[in-house]
Write a protein that holds these residues in place. Structure first.
Motif, PDB file in Angstrom:
ATOM      1  N   CYS A   1       0.842  -1.193   0.000  1.00 43.45           N
ATOM      2  CA  CYS A   1       0.000   0.000   0.000  1.00 43.45           C
ATOM      3  C   CYS A   1       0.884   1.251   0.000  1.00 43.45           C
ATOM      4  O   CYS A   1       1.755   1.404   0.864  1.00 43.45           O
ATOM      5  CB  CYS A   1      -0.911  -0.008   1.229  1.00 43.45           C
ATOM      6  SG  CYS A   1      -1.885   1.499   1.360  1.00 43.45           S
TER       7      CYS A   1
ATOM      8  N   CYS B   1       0.077   3.314   3.517  1.00 46.25           N
ATOM      9  CA  CYS B   1       0.520   2.879   4.852  1.00 46.25           C
ATOM     10  C   CYS B   1       1.594   1.802   4.838  1.00 46.25           C
ATOM     11  O   CYS B   1       2.113   1.435   5.891  1.00 46.25           O
ATOM     12  CB  CYS B   1      -0.682   2.432   5.672  1.00 46.25           C
ATOM     13  SG  CYS B   1      -1.307   0.810   5.192  1.00 46.25           S
TER      14      CYS B   1
ATOM     15  N   CYS C   1      -5.974  -2.246   0.209  1.00 48.89           N
ATOM     16  CA  CYS C   1      -5.178  -2.378   1.430  1.00 48.89           C
ATOM     17  C   CYS C   1      -6.059  -2.936   2.554  1.00 48.89           C
ATOM     18  O   CYS C   1      -7.093  -2.341   2.869  1.00 48.89           O
ATOM     19  CB  CYS C   1      -4.616  -1.022   1.832  1.00 48.89           C
ATOM     20  SG  CYS C   1      -3.695  -1.127   3.380  1.00 48.89           S
TER      21      CYS C   1
ATOM     22  N   CYS D   1      -5.637   0.014   5.832  1.00 53.23           N
ATOM     23  CA  CYS D   1      -6.236   1.358   5.797  1.00 53.23           C
ATOM     24  C   CYS D   1      -7.380   1.464   4.789  1.00 53.23           C
ATOM     25  O   CYS D   1      -8.033   2.499   4.709  1.00 53.23           O
ATOM     26  CB  CYS D   1      -5.168   2.411   5.523  1.00 53.23           C
ATOM     27  SG  CYS D   1      -4.614   2.477   3.818  1.00 53.23           S
TER      28      CYS D   1
ATOM     29  N   SER E   1      -7.330   1.647   1.550  1.00 55.77           N
ATOM     30  CA  SER E   1      -7.088   2.390   0.302  1.00 55.77           C
ATOM     31  C   SER E   1      -7.230   1.468  -0.913  1.00 55.77           C
ATOM     32  O   SER E   1      -6.897   0.284  -0.841  1.00 55.77           O
ATOM     33  CB  SER E   1      -5.670   2.957   0.282  1.00 55.77           C
ATOM     34  OG  SER E   1      -5.484   3.871   1.323  1.00 55.77           O
TER      35      SER E   1
END
Ligand SMILES: [Zn+2]
Length: 324
Positions: free
Chosen positions: A158, A161, A176, A179, A181
């Motif tokens: 990711c 993060c 991800c 987080c 994403s």
């Protein structure tokens, strides 16, 4: 430009059936389809067949060669004209017994690899070498599979993060788990420009290129820049030539590893050249007659542009007066 999409990798109108990507049931159904087939890639090289290496070889979804595929690595490319689901699988973890590592690192890797579970006529071969021999459909499938697989290979974590992300949407996203994403396959735009002044075209060469090899100037687009601005900036930086009117001609997906070449025409406002030696080794104005003789292989210095690349395509159309 009327003939724009006739460039190599210019597309075949593949039905990418994007609605299937996030639909697990439809995707399972597509995988289990009797006519489903998979493109096979090994370290960026597609599986091809035929004496001229001119046909993409696809295998059934239950073919044992696919067992070496990455987990979650069956990417969905789309549907054939007859409605057969088409996938791509990367078996890069397989290592042939007689692997020539030096050849793999070459710009035009001449080596071919044969997998023992596949027919003798099937080999993995460098896409640059055979791209101009594939039909448009095979070229689109090979370019899409190679670019997509290359993105997964280099974007495993990711970017927000740093946690390892997961393949989703049948290969068209990474998500991800930490987080949340979403990451999408990237394509890097490059402008490549046919800069003319009267009946001459501007050609440049980079350090280290084979002797006599010149091509159209090119460069990556920068954030916040239009195509026109990128063309003018690159030509000024590399050759010191001011450019006036700029227009779009044609584009070419270029999966080495993930570019989109955007072919533009530009009118030079001056013939004076000031070369930036960091960017290019030389730049020259080439007349139409000289380019004709280079294309015929008869020019004493200038080699013809490489077939299959958009530079060759644009120059050929410039010579034929078919840029409109
Ligand atoms: Zn994250």
């Amino acid at each position: 430009m009327k003939h724009a999409e006739q460039v190599v990798f210019g597309g075949s109108g593949l039905d990418r059936a994007a609605h299937i990507r996030a639909d697990t049931a439809a995707l399972d159904q597509a995988r289990a389809h009797e006519q489903a087939r998979s493109v096979v890639l090994w370290r960026g090289k597609p599986l091809v067949q035929g004496e001229g290496r001119d046909t993409l070889a696809m295998v059934r979804m239950d073919h044992p060669v696919l067992e070496a595929g990455q987990p979650g690595g069956q990417l969905f490319l789309g549907l054939s004209e007859a409605g057969a689901p088409l996938f791509a699988c990367d078996i890069s973890s397989w290592a042939p017994d007689d692997l020539n590592k030096a050849a793999l690192g070459q710009f035009l890797d001449p080596s071919e690899q044969h997998h023992p579970l596949l027919p003798e006529t099937h080999v993995f071969a460098e896409l640059r070498r055979l791209m101009s021999r594939l039909n448009p459909r095979d070229a689109e499938l090979a370019a899409t599979a190679k670019a997509l697989m290359g993105w997964h290979a280099s974007h495993g974590f990711c970017a927000v993060c740093g946690v390892r992300s997961k393949v989703s949407h049948a290969g068209w996203q990474r998500t991800c788990p930490d987080c949340g994403s979403h990451h999408f396959p990237r394509t890097d735009p490059v402008v490549i420009m046919l800069i003319t002044h009267g009946s001459s075209v501007l050609m440049g060469r980079s350090p280290g290129w084979p002797e006599g090899m010149y091509s159209l100037l090119a460069g990556f687009l920068e954030p916040g820049e239009t195509l026109e601005a990128a063309v003018r900036r690159e030509v000024m930086e590399e050759a010191g030539v001011p450019v006036g009117a700029v227009s779009y001609l044609a584009s070419q997906p270029w999966p080495f590893p993930a570019s989109l070449m955007i072919g533009c025409a530009g009118e030079a406002l001056s013939r004076d050249l000031t070369i930036d030696p960091v960017e290019i080794e030389d730049a020259i104005w080439v007349t139409r007659d000289e380019m004709m003789s280079a294309f015929a292989g008869e020019h004493p210095v200038l080699k013809p542009a490489r077939k299959g690349a958009i530079a060759h395509f644009l120059l050929k159309n410039w010579l034929a007066d078919t840029l409109d």
